[in-house]
Design a protein around this motif. Structure first.
Motif, PDB file in Angstrom:
ATOM      1  N   VAL A 213      66.954  53.310  42.175  1.00  7.28           N
ATOM      2  CA  VAL A 213      67.037  52.046  41.453  1.00  7.28           C
ATOM      3  C   VAL A 213      67.849  50.997  42.205  1.00  7.28           C
ATOM      4  N   HIS A 214      68.723  51.451  43.111  1.00 13.54           N
ATOM      5  CA  HIS A 214      69.560  50.516  43.872  1.00 13.54           C
ATOM      6  C   HIS A 214      68.994  50.212  45.256  1.00 13.54           C
ATOM      7  N   ASP A 215      67.858  50.789  45.613  1.00 14.05           N
ATOM      8  CA  ASP A 215      67.241  50.483  46.899  1.00 14.05           C
ATOM      9  C   ASP A 215      66.853  49.009  46.948  1.00 14.05           C
ATOM     10  N   THR A 216      66.846  48.443  48.147  1.00  8.75           N
ATOM     11  CA  THR A 216      66.465  47.036  48.284  1.00  8.75           C
ATOM     12  C   THR A 216      64.959  46.878  48.138  1.00  8.75           C
ATOM     13  N   ALA A 217      64.561  45.665  47.821  1.00  5.84           N
ATOM     14  CA  ALA A 217      63.131  45.377  47.698  1.00  5.84           C
ATOM     15  C   ALA A 217      62.420  45.592  49.036  1.00  5.84           C
ATOM     16  N   GLU A 218      63.130  45.326  50.135  1.00  6.51           N
ATOM     17  CA  GLU A 218      62.541  45.557  51.465  1.00  6.51           C
ATOM     18  C   GLU A 218      62.217  47.028  51.661  1.00  6.51           C
ATOM     19  N   ASP A 219      63.120  47.923  51.207  1.00  4.99           N
ATOM     20  CA  ASP A 219      62.875  49.366  51.325  1.00  4.99           C
ATOM     21  C   ASP A 219      61.645  49.773  50.511  1.00  4.99           C
ATOM     22  N   VAL A 220      61.525  49.208  49.321  1.00  2.77           N
ATOM     23  CA  VAL A 220      60.379  49.516  48.469  1.00  2.77           C
ATOM     24  C   VAL A 220      59.084  49.052  49.132  1.00  2.77           C
ATOM     25  N   ALA A 221      59.114  47.842  49.673  1.00  2.00           N
ATOM     26  CA  ALA A 221      57.919  47.287  50.319  1.00  2.00           C
ATOM     27  C   ALA A 221      57.484  48.142  51.498  1.00  2.00           C
ATOM     28  N   ARG A 222      58.459  48.588  52.302  1.00  2.00           N
ATOM     29  CA  ARG A 222      58.120  49.424  53.457  1.00  2.00           C
ATOM     30  C   ARG A 222      57.507  50.746  53.025  1.00  2.00           C
ATOM     31  N   LEU A 223      58.060  51.360  51.977  1.00  2.00           N
ATOM     32  CA  LEU A 223      57.531  52.641  51.495  1.00  2.00           C
ATOM     33  C   LEU A 223      56.111  52.493  50.975  1.00  2.00           C
TER      34      LEU A 223
END
Length: 449
Positions: free
Chosen positions: A213-223
């Motif tokens: 839940v605390h991951d950055t939006a950039e991390d989510v986008a990359r995944l």
């Protein structure tokens, strides 16, 4: 038949609003898609848009409002009461509802939340307001379909039907244990083909990609980009399933980030639109223009230090804009590639190899451009020695500009600063200064003045 927004239709709508003919408006806009309603709201005045939002059902207008520009949506929301806004939020998923509320003052937010009929929905919204906008928690929606590993297939189907009523699109079915800890996902094909008495624990897929839940939006986008996911579950530090992020939400984030990077590269310090006020546009542009001015004054001061060279070889002055422009262009090209690579997490490997690569590229480009410059200089009577001097200076400038454009974004990224700020005016200005300094220093060395 596709909807077509015409001037006649807008005029007809405005006439119905003026005379208060609500029934004709409802008949005219019956079964019109929310995206088309948004287009209508965007064409009429704020007062007329507010009238339509109050008249039409919230299921349609809530989605239509989400399609509007944030500033315009805020103007419309300012004309609605807390209860009317709450009616709109009742029809939205929690992530969209949070986007709505974040545009309002805190006092209005409290009044709207108190007016929401669904207590669970209101509680979910309050929880999500605590997360940063650019984190997985800020992007997720609480609406999803979850099943327990202990359920039978028959019982699972019954409970999924009840959950699915509150979910706009069912991308995935997530499997949790008794403590709501995410343990896997469920294939609809396996669910439909399994025996009704089978347990979910026997058919679910234990492998599931998730984000904290605390991951950055950039991390989510990359995944999501790496594994081509339509949706990704969000968990807390204990693995408890909290929500999901769908591809449309992450695409909105990517588009916003791309817009921001484009503005930074163009030398705009904040988000602005073409129809913003003169003062807002000036504030966005002026800081970078000041930076450019400071850099140019630095270049002027450098040229002043070589005043004697210009007296002996005044033709050096004619090539000054050429050297500065090449330095700026090469720097922007190099930085743009690096910034894009950093955004996509593709900048890997040895820094020394990258150094050698940039020098090689600079040499090839510099030699090609140098040949053209020497040819130009000889043809137009500037002389072989002077033309060669400009070519050597330009070759050196290209190599230095490529290195600056490469390493400045990387260093900023290491420092946790958005590398997009290294593009545009910053790189151009710094390379202008380096270019002029290198140009006159080499000219002095070669021409011997």
């Amino acid at each position: 038949m596709a909807f077509e927004l015409t001037e006649d239709l807008i005029e007809q709508i405005e006439n119905f609003i003026e005379v208060g003919d609500n029934q004709s408006l409802l008949d005219l806009l019956d079964d019109v898609h929310h995206a088309d309603i948004a287009e209508i709201l965007d064409e009429v005045t704020t007062e007329e848009a507010t009238y339509l939002v109050k008249l039409l059902d919230s299921e349609t207008t809530s989605e239509a409002l989400m399609e509007l520009d944030e500033d315009y949506r805020e103007e419309i929301l300012d004309n609605l009461s807390p209860q009317e806004i709450a009616d709109e939020l009742n029809e939205l998923d929690t992530d969209d509802a949070v986007d709505f509320l974040s545009e309002l003052d805190e006092e209005i937010q409290r009044q709207v939340i108190d007016a929401i009929e669904d207590e669970d929905h209101a509680r979910d919204i309050v929880e999500m307001l605590r997360y940063d906008d650019n984190s997985a928690g800020g992007l997720m929606a609480k609406e999803l379909v979850r099943v327990r590993e202990t359920w039978t297939v028959a019982g699972c189907v019954r409970k999924m039907r009840a959950q699915a009523q509150n979910v706009t699109r069912v991308h995935s079915v997530y499997v949790v244990d008794r403590t709501d800890r995410l343990i896997g996902r469920l294939s609809l094909k396996d669910l439909l083909t399994a025996d009704a008495k089978s347990k979910i624990s026997d058919i679910y897929i234990p492998n599931v990609d998730s984000v904290n839940v605390h991951d950055t939006a950039e991390d989510v986008a990359r995944l999501m980009q790496k594994y081509d996911l339509e949706a990704v579950p969000v968990v807390n530090d204990n693995g408890i399933l909290l929500g999901r992020i769908t591809v449309d939400d992450i695409l909105d984030f990517i588009r916003d980030e791309a817009d921001e990077d484009y503005r930074m590269a163009a030398g705009l310090s904040q988000g602005v639109e073409a129809d913003d006020t003169v003062w807002e546009l000036t504030r966005a542009r002026l800081p970078w223009l000041v930076l450019g001015l400071v850099g140019s004054l630095g270049a002027v001061n450098i040229m002043k230090g070589f005043e004697g060279a210009l007296t002996v070889h005044p033709e050096l002055f004619f090539f000054t804009p050429l050297v500065a422009a090449v330095a700026g262009n090469v720097g922007v090209q190099s930085s743009a590639i690096i910034v894009q690579g950093l955004a996509n997490d593709n900048v890997t490997g040895s820094m020394w190899l990258r150094l050698v690569k940039e020098i090689s590229i600079g040499l090839i480009n510099g030699l090609a451009l140098g040949i053209l410059v020497v040819s130009f200089g000889v043809i137009f009577g500037f002389g072989w020695l002077l033309s060669s001097t400009v070519a050597v200076a330009m070759l050196s400038v290209i190599i230095v500009a490529a290195l600056v454009g490469t390493f400045v974004p990387i260093l900023l990224d290491w420092r946790g600063i958005d590398p997009a700020i290294a593009t545009g005016p910053f790189i151009t200005t710094s390379n202008d200064i380096f270019g002029i300094l290198i140009y006159f220093s080499l000219a002095k060395l070669i021409l011997g003045f």
